[in-house]
Structures are given as structure tokens and as C-alpha cells.
Design a protein around this motif. Structure first.
Motif, PDB file in Angstrom:
ATOM      1  N   ILE A   1       9.048   1.544   8.181  1.00 47.04           N
ATOM      2  CA  ILE A   1       9.169   0.436   7.191  1.00 47.04           C
ATOM      3  C   ILE A   1      10.173  -0.442   7.851  1.00 47.04           C
ATOM      4  O   ILE A   1       9.892  -1.652   7.918  1.00 47.04           O
ATOM      5  CB  ILE A   1       9.803   0.968   5.990  1.00 47.04           C
ATOM      6  CG1 ILE A   1       9.036   1.842   5.007  1.00 47.04           C
ATOM      7  CG2 ILE A   1      10.377  -0.272   4.981  1.00 47.04           C
ATOM      8  CD1 ILE A   1       9.695   2.486   4.102  1.00 47.04           C
TER       9      ILE A   1
ATOM     10  N   TYR B   1       5.666  -2.793   2.375  1.00 49.27           N
ATOM     11  CA  TYR B   1       6.005  -1.513   1.427  1.00 49.27           C
ATOM     12  C   TYR B   1       6.513  -1.788   0.171  1.00 49.27           C
ATOM     13  O   TYR B   1       7.565  -2.583   0.013  1.00 49.27           O
ATOM     14  CB  TYR B   1       7.021  -0.338   2.272  1.00 49.27           C
ATOM     15  CG  TYR B   1       6.329   0.197   3.449  1.00 49.27           C
ATOM     16  CD1 TYR B   1       5.948   1.181   3.492  1.00 49.27           C
ATOM     17  CD2 TYR B   1       6.072  -0.768   4.667  1.00 49.27           C
ATOM     18  CE1 TYR B   1       5.040   1.987   4.852  1.00 49.27           C
ATOM     19  CE2 TYR B   1       5.568  -0.274   5.942  1.00 49.27           C
ATOM     20  CZ  TYR B   1       5.242   1.179   5.851  1.00 49.27           C
ATOM     21  OH  TYR B   1       4.570   1.440   7.028  1.00 49.27           O
TER      22      TYR B   1
ATOM     23  N   GLN C   1       1.699  -1.623   0.885  1.00 49.06           N
ATOM     24  CA  GLN C   1       1.620  -0.092   1.053  1.00 49.06           C
ATOM     25  C   GLN C   1       2.492   0.405   0.054  1.00 49.06           C
ATOM     26  O   GLN C   1       3.735   0.342   0.139  1.00 49.06           O
ATOM     27  CB  GLN C   1       2.131   0.091   2.637  1.00 49.06           C
ATOM     28  CG  GLN C   1       2.373   1.549   2.832  1.00 49.06           C
ATOM     29  CD  GLN C   1       1.247   2.340   2.553  1.00 49.06           C
ATOM     30  OE1 GLN C   1       0.133   2.361   3.259  1.00 49.06           O
ATOM     31  NE2 GLN C   1       1.181   3.219   1.367  1.00 49.06           N
TER      32      GLN C   1
ATOM     33  N   VAL D   1       4.498   3.142  -2.110  1.00 49.64           N
ATOM     34  CA  VAL D   1       5.191   4.460  -1.943  1.00 49.64           C
ATOM     35  C   VAL D   1       5.752   4.663  -3.271  1.00 49.64           C
ATOM     36  O   VAL D   1       6.468   3.928  -4.194  1.00 49.64           O
ATOM     37  CB  VAL D   1       6.504   4.024  -1.148  1.00 49.64           C
ATOM     38  CG1 VAL D   1       7.388   5.490  -1.114  1.00 49.64           C
ATOM     39  CG2 VAL D   1       6.293   3.476   0.253  1.00 49.64           C
TER      40      VAL D   1
END
Length: 246
Positions: free
Chosen positions: A231, A103, A130, A132
Motif C-alpha cells: 500500500i 486502497y 482496491q 480492503v
């Protein structure tokens, strides 16, 4: 139980905490708010916030011991102001991902257009990350047309909102956008984005109460705990670096 994935409580490494004492006082406040896990995310922004990685990690190690004494687990991360070097800096270890997972907390300028946000989101996903999007409610494009958030979600992004925005501490327009993104079921995380003890303090517990009353306890659990725990428990690591730095 609350997990905070975005804050600037490491001292001396960006525009956040200005001293070890301030950092400890912020952690005291977080403990009172029943925050159990915190990912510290010092800014990385070329020509503005590009502190040596070693300084960041030293501050992190020092603060981790105090956090542990308050019952808070500290993890290292970064808020990356997106630029064309992001892939190089992530792959090379110049900056940390969130808890050294896959993340990545990405920040965009107020005036960045939708195409740029979508492009970098898609590129990060393609490379195995990923993304965010930090405080999406502060982006002009989503303030004007909140439903455009679905385009970056479709591109693979997850969405983080600031607790202060939801509470109206960053202005009425930002609050309206934050609440609209929640109404659209577009938000994945609410985080503190704490910088200090006054102007940008931690209001996670207050915000959680508001969300629980307005949207229900299940929504509060998802936004303040469940998604963030994914996460921390992620098994898809980018490297073998320990999240605690020993």
C-alpha cells in the motif's frame, strides 16, 4: 518491523483517542512494539462520524511530528462505513484513501448480507480502487459461513483482521472466525484497530508472536508487513495529494 493500516489514534475526530496526550501514549506503545509505519483511519459514517476533513488533517499534522520523534512514519487514511455516497466522497476528496493510494478501507455493519458486500466491492474495483474489508471477522455472514469470504475475494476485495480478534479479546466467536479466515488463507492484513489505551489498545506485537508460532514466520511477515508495504509503495495514486500533508 510491523505496519499498522487501521487505527483510530487521531484525537477528537471519532470514537478513538480523546486527547493529544492519549494519542502520544498510544504512539509510545506502538514504538515499543516495533511498529514503524501507521496509517491513521478515522471513521467516516454518515450521521455519526462525519468530522470536517480540515479538523482531521489538522490533528494528523500535529500528531505526525510526535510520531516522527518516536521513529514512526504516519500516513492518513479513513475507515469508510459503506454507503451510496462512497464514490462521490472518494472522488471528490471528502475522505482519504489509505495513504492516499488506490486502497480503500471499507467497513460493513454486522448484519450486512453478502450480496451488498460483493456489490460494493465490485463497484469499487470497477472504478479503479482496491477495497480492503475492515475486520471481516466481525461480519455475521462470515461468522456463519467463513468460506463465503472467497466470494468477496473473487469480487476483488482484500481482507483485514483485527489483532484483538485473533487474540480473543473481542469474544470467542470472533476469535474463531478470525482464526478460520487465516486457516483458509483468506487474510491479507492484521491491523490494530486501536481506539484507546485500555479496552481497545494496541496488541500488534503480541498478535504477531502468536501468528509466527502457529502459522510460521513467513505468514507473520506477510500479514504484518509485506502486504501493508505494498500500500505504502503503491505507484497507482488516485490524486497528487501528499500522504504526509506536508
Amino acid at each position: 518491523m510491523i505496519v499498522d493500516i487501521h487505527c483510530h489514534i487521531l484525537y477528537g475526530v471519532d470514537d478513538g483517542s480523546d486527547s493529544a496526550q492519549t494519542s502520544r501514549q498510544i504512539l509510545d506503545s506502538m514504538a515499543r512494539q516495533q511498529i514503524t509505519d501507521v496509517i491513521v483511519t478515522p471513521h467516516y459514517r454518515r450521521h455519526m462520524f462525519a468530522y470536517p476533513k480540515e479538523e482531521i488533517e489538522e490533528s494528523f499534522r500535529d500528531l505526525s511530528q510526535y510520531a516522527k520523534s518516536k521513529g514512526i512514519r504516519l500516513y492518513i487514511g479513513c475507515e469508510y462505513h459503506v454507503d451510496h455516497d462512497i464514490y462521490h466522497n472518494l472522488k471528490g476528496g471528502r475522505v482519504h484513501t489509505l495513504a492516499d493510494s488506490r486502497y480503500v478501507l471499507t467497513e460493513y455493519s454486522y448484519s450486512d448480507d453478502l450480496s451488498r458486500i460483493v456489490e460494493y466491492t465490485q463497484e469499487l474495483v470497477m472504478r479503479g480502487y482496491q477495497p480492503v474489508i475492515a475486520h471481516a471477522e466481525r461480519c455475521q455472514v462470515f461468522q456463519r459461513k467463513p468460506k463465503l469470504i472467497y466470494e468477496v475475494i473473487d469480487a476483488g476485495a482484500m481482507i483485514q483482521l483485527n489483532a484483538g480478534s485473533v487474540l480473543g479479546r473481542e469474544g470467542w466467536g470472533v476469535k474463531r472466525t478470525a482464526r478460520k479466515l487465516i486457516d483458509l488463507d483468506a487474510a491479507d492484513f492484521i491491523a490494530s484497530d486501536t481506539h484507546d489505551l485500555t479496552e481497545r489498545a494496541c496488541h500488534m506485537a503480541e498478535c504477531r508472536d502468536v501468528i509466527s508460532r502457529k502459522y510460521g514466520e513467513s505468514a507473520a511477515e506477510r500479514l504484518f508487513q509485506e502486504n501493508a508495504q505494498q500500500i505504502l509503495s503503491s505507484i497507482h495514486k488516485i490524486s497528487d495529494r501528499p500522504t504526509s500533508l506536508g
